[in-house]
Scaffold this active site. Structure first.
Site, PDB file in Angstrom:
ATOM      1  N   LYS A 152       0.846  -1.203   0.000  1.00 17.52           N
ATOM      2  CA  LYS A 152       0.000   0.000   0.000  1.00 17.52           C
ATOM      3  C   LYS A 152       0.867   1.234   0.000  1.00 17.52           C
ATOM      4  CE  LYS A 152      -2.635  -0.528   3.595  1.00 17.52           C
ATOM      5  NZ  LYS A 152      -3.366  -0.476   4.860  1.00 17.52           N
ATOM      6  N   LYS A 197      -7.663  -5.331  -2.489  1.00 18.81           N
ATOM      7  CA  LYS A 197      -8.358  -4.777  -1.314  1.00 18.81           C
ATOM      8  C   LYS A 197      -8.805  -3.350  -1.598  1.00 18.81           C
ATOM      9  CE  LYS A 197      -5.799  -3.883   2.400  1.00 18.81           C
ATOM     10  NZ  LYS A 197      -5.063  -3.946   3.670  1.00 18.81           N
TER      11      LYS A 197
HETATM   12  O1  LIG Z   1      -4.162  -3.302   6.372  1.00 22.78           O
HETATM   13  C1  LIG Z   1      -3.832  -2.897   7.486  1.00 22.78           C
HETATM   14  C2  LIG Z   1      -3.270  -1.546   7.724  1.00 22.78           C
HETATM   15  O2  LIG Z   1      -2.071  -1.380   7.056  1.00 22.78           O
HETATM   16  C3  LIG Z   1      -3.215  -1.206   9.140  1.00 22.78           C
HETATM   17  O3  LIG Z   1      -2.331  -0.143   9.409  1.00 22.78           O
HETATM   18  P1  LIG Z   1      -2.190   0.348  10.916  1.00 22.78           P
HETATM   19  O4  LIG Z   1      -1.878  -0.865  11.749  1.00 22.78           O
HETATM   20  O5  LIG Z   1      -1.037   1.313  10.908  1.00 22.78           O
HETATM   21  O6  LIG Z   1      -3.490   0.974  11.284  1.00 22.78           O
END
Ligand SMILES: O=C[C@H](O)COP(=O)(O)O
Length: 228
Positions: A25, A81
């Site tokens: 991501k 996703k």
């Molecule tokens: O897909 C999950 C996310 O990357 C969660 O990120 P985070 O743990 O920093 O909220």
């Protein structure tokens, strides 16, 4: 319970390879910010593990989202996703159908993950509880909850154990898997095991608490030990 870890670059992915699922991501473009197709492709070439790709936090733009979903699948993502940042059951069903078709059209074996937000009231979007039956109807595979606003508040600031257990159990009845995320901490892992989703997603936890820092391999390994 599988651990999904979200690196933001090829370099960072090297520290995430012990996770069960490597989730590409671009956090600077949103909670589910989309990275470049060549980054997905290069990370896919580094591992035998399933690679997931976030394609964005979308307003009601089923055409754009479908093209993003198809692009991520073509680039090598095993899981595609998408986040729903809008309201309305009819629109949500149309959107999820379009994204699911875009992935399954040429890649029926790939997994479609529909994400909504624990803090849906803050961003005026559909609730996870309304989304899940629509995801099932549209043929998607996983119903996910993340947080939309990354301001230090996490999943458990918005939804409690009973609500998350009900979400997970209902999804199982529907034939959907569940993924939970949202600034999860090491201290949340025991409770998450009790709730028993198929997947938990983390970034901040394995960056040492600050999701704008970089993933630390030792923290990914620690998390893998604790989720087992
Ligand atoms: O897909 C999950 C996310 O990357 C969660 O990120 P985070 O743990 O920093 O909220």
């Amino acid at each position: 319970m599988d651990l999904l870890v979200s690196p933001a670059s090829v370099e960072e992915a090297k520290s995430a390879l012990s996770a069960d699922i490597i989730d590409v991501k671009k956090p600077s473009e949103g909670s589910l910010g989309a990275n470049f197709p060549w980054v997905i492709s290069e990370i896919k070439s580094m591992t035998e593990k399933p690679v997931s790709a976030a394609i964005g936090d979308y307003s009601f733009l089923p055409g754009s989202a479908s093209q993003g979903a198809f692009g991520a699948a073509c680039a090598g993502a095993d899981f595609v996703k998408v986040g729903l940042m809008f309201k309305g059951d009819d629109n949500a069903l149309e959107f999820i159908k379009a994204v699911t078709k875009a992935v399954k059209w040429k890649f029926p074996e790939k997994t479609v993950v529909i994400a909504t937000y624990a803090d849906y009231d803050r961003v005026d979007s559909i609730s996870p509880f309304d989304m899940a039956p629509l995801a099932q109807k549209a043929g998607a595979d996983i119903a996910m909850i993340d947080t939309a606003v990354k301001d230090g508040k996490g999943l458990f600031d918005f939804l409690n154990e009973d609500e998350l257990t009900a979400f997970t159990n209902k999804n199982r009845e529907l034939g959907l898997k569940t993924a939970l995320a949202g600034s999860l901490k090491f201290d949340d892992l025991e409770l998450l095991k009790k709730i028993d989703p198929e997947i938990i997603g983390v970034r901040g936890m394995v960056c040492g608490g600050d999701r704008s820092a970089v993933i630390k391999e030792s923290l990914v390994q620690k998390a893998m030990t604790l989720v087992r």
